[in-house]
Design a protein around this motif. Sequence first.
Motif, PDB file in Angstrom:
ATOM      1  N   HIS A   1      39.652  29.342 -63.971  1.00 53.63           N
ATOM      2  CA  HIS A   1      39.173  29.740 -62.642  1.00 53.63           C
ATOM      3  C   HIS A   1      37.953  28.919 -62.237  1.00 53.63           C
ATOM      4  O   HIS A   1      37.825  28.526 -61.073  1.00 53.63           O
ATOM      5  CB  HIS A   1      38.857  31.236 -62.584  1.00 53.63           C
ATOM      6  N   THR A   2      37.078  28.626 -63.187  1.00 52.94           N
ATOM      7  CA  THR A   2      35.928  27.772 -62.900  1.00 52.94           C
ATOM      8  C   THR A   2      36.404  26.389 -62.460  1.00 52.94           C
ATOM      9  O   THR A   2      35.903  25.838 -61.475  1.00 52.94           O
ATOM     10  CB  THR A   2      35.006  27.676 -64.133  1.00 52.94           C
ATOM     11  N   ALA A   3      37.378  25.829 -63.168  1.00 54.13           N
ATOM     12  CA  ALA A   3      37.909  24.511 -62.803  1.00 54.13           C
ATOM     13  C   ALA A   3      38.529  24.543 -61.402  1.00 54.13           C
ATOM     14  O   ALA A   3      38.361  23.604 -60.615  1.00 54.13           O
ATOM     15  CB  ALA A   3      38.934  24.059 -63.832  1.00 54.13           C
ATOM     16  N   PHE A   4      39.227  25.619 -61.091  1.00 52.83           N
ATOM     17  CA  PHE A   4      39.846  25.766 -59.774  1.00 52.83           C
ATOM     18  C   PHE A   4      38.777  25.754 -58.680  1.00 52.83           C
ATOM     19  O   PHE A   4      38.883  25.009 -57.700  1.00 52.83           O
ATOM     20  CB  PHE A   4      40.665  27.051 -59.734  1.00 52.83           C
ATOM     21  N   ASN A   5      37.736  26.574 -58.839  1.00 48.76           N
ATOM     22  CA  ASN A   5      36.666  26.613 -57.838  1.00 48.76           C
ATOM     23  C   ASN A   5      35.912  25.295 -57.769  1.00 48.76           C
ATOM     24  O   ASN A   5      35.501  24.860 -56.694  1.00 48.76           O
ATOM     25  CB  ASN A   5      35.701  27.770 -58.120  1.00 48.76           C
ATOM     26  N   GLU A   6      35.718  24.635 -58.900  1.00 51.00           N
ATOM     27  CA  GLU A   6      35.028  23.343 -58.895  1.00 51.00           C
ATOM     28  C   GLU A   6      35.856  22.279 -58.175  1.00 51.00           C
ATOM     29  O   GLU A   6      35.300  21.419 -57.493  1.00 51.00           O
ATOM     30  CB  GLU A   6      34.695  22.905 -60.317  1.00 51.00           C
ATOM     31  N   GLY A   7      37.166  22.336 -58.310  1.00 54.80           N
ATOM     32  CA  GLY A   7      38.032  21.421 -57.566  1.00 54.80           C
ATOM     33  C   GLY A   7      37.936  21.656 -56.071  1.00 54.80           C
ATOM     34  O   GLY A   7      37.857  20.719 -55.279  1.00 54.80           O
ATOM     35  N   ARG A   8      37.925  22.914 -55.673  1.00 58.22           N
ATOM     36  CA  ARG A   8      37.766  23.246 -54.250  1.00 58.22           C
ATOM     37  C   ARG A   8      36.412  22.755 -53.743  1.00 58.22           C
ATOM     38  O   ARG A   8      36.308  22.208 -52.644  1.00 58.22           O
ATOM     39  CB  ARG A   8      37.907  24.751 -54.033  1.00 58.22           C
ATOM     40  N   ALA A   9      35.383  22.931 -54.555  1.00 58.78           N
ATOM     41  CA  ALA A   9      34.038  22.486 -54.174  1.00 58.78           C
ATOM     42  C   ALA A   9      33.993  20.974 -54.001  1.00 58.78           C
ATOM     43  O   ALA A   9      33.338  20.470 -53.078  1.00 58.78           O
ATOM     44  CB  ALA A   9      33.024  22.931 -55.224  1.00 58.78           C
ATOM     45  N   ALA A  10      34.656  20.243 -54.868  1.00 59.99           N
ATOM     46  CA  ALA A  10      34.660  18.781 -54.778  1.00 59.99           C
ATOM     47  C   ALA A  10      35.288  18.316 -53.464  1.00 59.99           C
ATOM     48  O   ALA A  10      34.796  17.378 -52.829  1.00 59.99           O
ATOM     49  CB  ALA A  10      35.393  18.189 -55.974  1.00 59.99           C
ATOM     50  N   MET A  11      36.356  18.972 -53.045  1.00 60.11           N
ATOM     51  CA  MET A  11      36.995  18.610 -51.776  1.00 60.11           C
ATOM     52  C   MET A  11      36.072  18.921 -50.598  1.00 60.11           C
ATOM     53  O   MET A  11      35.965  18.134 -49.661  1.00 60.11           O
ATOM     54  CB  MET A  11      38.323  19.353 -51.618  1.00 60.11           C
ATOM     55  N   ILE A  12      35.412  20.050 -50.651  1.00 59.16           N
ATOM     56  CA  ILE A  12      34.490  20.440 -49.576  1.00 59.16           C
ATOM     57  C   ILE A  12      33.316  19.473 -49.534  1.00 59.16           C
ATOM     58  O   ILE A  12      32.924  18.982 -48.471  1.00 59.16           O
ATOM     59  CB  ILE A  12      34.007  21.893 -49.768  1.00 59.16           C
ATOM     60  N   GLU A  13      32.746  19.179 -50.689  1.00 61.77           N
ATOM     61  CA  GLU A  13      31.592  18.287 -50.777  1.00 61.77           C
ATOM     62  C   GLU A  13      31.926  16.900 -50.221  1.00 61.77           C
ATOM     63  O   GLU A  13      31.110  16.285 -49.531  1.00 61.77           O
ATOM     64  CB  GLU A  13      31.147  18.177 -52.236  1.00 61.77           C
ATOM     65  N   LYS A  14      33.110  16.431 -50.482  1.00 61.99           N
ATOM     66  CA  LYS A  14      33.535  15.114 -50.002  1.00 61.99           C
ATOM     67  C   LYS A  14      33.560  15.070 -48.473  1.00 61.99           C
ATOM     68  O   LYS A  14      33.168  14.080 -47.867  1.00 61.99           O
ATOM     69  CB  LYS A  14      34.910  14.784 -50.568  1.00 61.99           C
ATOM     70  N   ARG A  15      33.987  16.152 -47.835  1.00 56.80           N
ATOM     71  CA  ARG A  15      34.029  16.204 -46.371  1.00 56.80           C
ATOM     72  C   ARG A  15      32.634  16.148 -45.760  1.00 56.80           C
ATOM     73  O   ARG A  15      32.454  15.677 -44.650  1.00 56.80           O
ATOM     74  CB  ARG A  15      34.746  17.466 -45.902  1.00 56.80           C
ATOM     75  N   TYR A  16      31.648  16.668 -46.479  1.00 50.42           N
ATOM     76  CA  TYR A  16      30.291  16.728 -45.939  1.00 50.42           C
ATOM     77  C   TYR A  16      29.403  15.606 -46.456  1.00 50.42           C
ATOM     78  O   TYR A  16      28.227  15.551 -46.125  1.00 50.42           O
ATOM     79  CB  TYR A  16      29.651  18.082 -46.262  1.00 50.42           C
ATOM     80  N   GLU A  17      29.963  14.740 -47.275  1.00 49.88           N
ATOM     81  CA  GLU A  17      29.210  13.621 -47.851  1.00 49.88           C
ATOM     82  C   GLU A  17      27.944  14.106 -48.546  1.00 49.88           C
ATOM     83  O   GLU A  17      26.874  13.527 -48.401  1.00 49.88           O
ATOM     84  CB  GLU A  17      28.889  12.576 -46.784  1.00 49.88           C
ATOM     85  N   GLY A  18      28.048  15.181 -49.278  1.00 47.98           N
ATOM     86  CA  GLY A  18      26.922  15.711 -50.036  1.00 47.98           C
ATOM     87  C   GLY A  18      27.005  17.211 -50.143  1.00 47.98           C
ATOM     88  O   GLY A  18      27.682  17.871 -49.367  1.00 47.98           O
ATOM     89  N   ASN A  19      26.277  17.744 -51.119  1.00 51.64           N
ATOM     90  CA  ASN A  19      26.380  19.171 -51.374  1.00 51.64           C
ATOM     91  C   ASN A  19      25.339  20.002 -50.644  1.00 51.64           C
ATOM     92  O   ASN A  19      25.430  21.214 -50.609  1.00 51.64           O
ATOM     93  CB  ASN A  19      26.292  19.441 -52.875  1.00 51.64           C
ATOM     94  N   ASP A  20      24.313  19.369 -50.059  1.00 51.02           N
ATOM     95  CA  ASP A  20      23.258  20.158 -49.429  1.00 51.02           C
ATOM     96  C   ASP A  20      23.636  20.644 -48.029  1.00 51.02           C
ATOM     97  O   ASP A  20      23.037  21.579 -47.517  1.00 51.02           O
ATOM     98  CB  ASP A  20      21.943  19.378 -49.397  1.00 51.02           C
TER      99      ASP A  20
END
Length: 133
Positions: free
Chosen positions: A8-27
């Motif tokens: 489940h952690t890997a699943f959420n981290e994968g979703r986060a990576a896709m979201i982060e890529k769209r925003y060009e950063g995590n902040d």
Amino acid sequence: KSVQYISHTAFNEGRAAMIEKRYEGNDKAKVYFQVQPDACDHCIKHYLTNGKGSESKIFTLKDLQNNGTNIGKKVAEWNPTLGALHPHCRCLLTEYVQGMQWNGNKFIYPKGQHQAVNRPKVRIVFNSKEYFV
């Protein structure tokens, strides 16, 4: 237990990576957790604004990443995390886009404001017939 937590952690981290890529950063990327209807008190406390059935809290990816994990911490020290909050957690990390509104269950786009995503059509052949979807 550990397989469920890790997957489940890997699943959420994968979703986060896709979201982060769209925003060009995590902040700048904002997210919330879709809390399961039968969620435990820990998820309700950390992911909802005002108890069971209330609106989800909004986080930046950066804040969740900075919280690390709750592995080895006492329950009183737990923080909202990008991965699973606890071993049996199934709360789903979900992108929050500015302007979304809470509908009592999840955040949705206001009527008429959802932006269509331009994707190329996919060719599918089924029973010798060709379809583009």
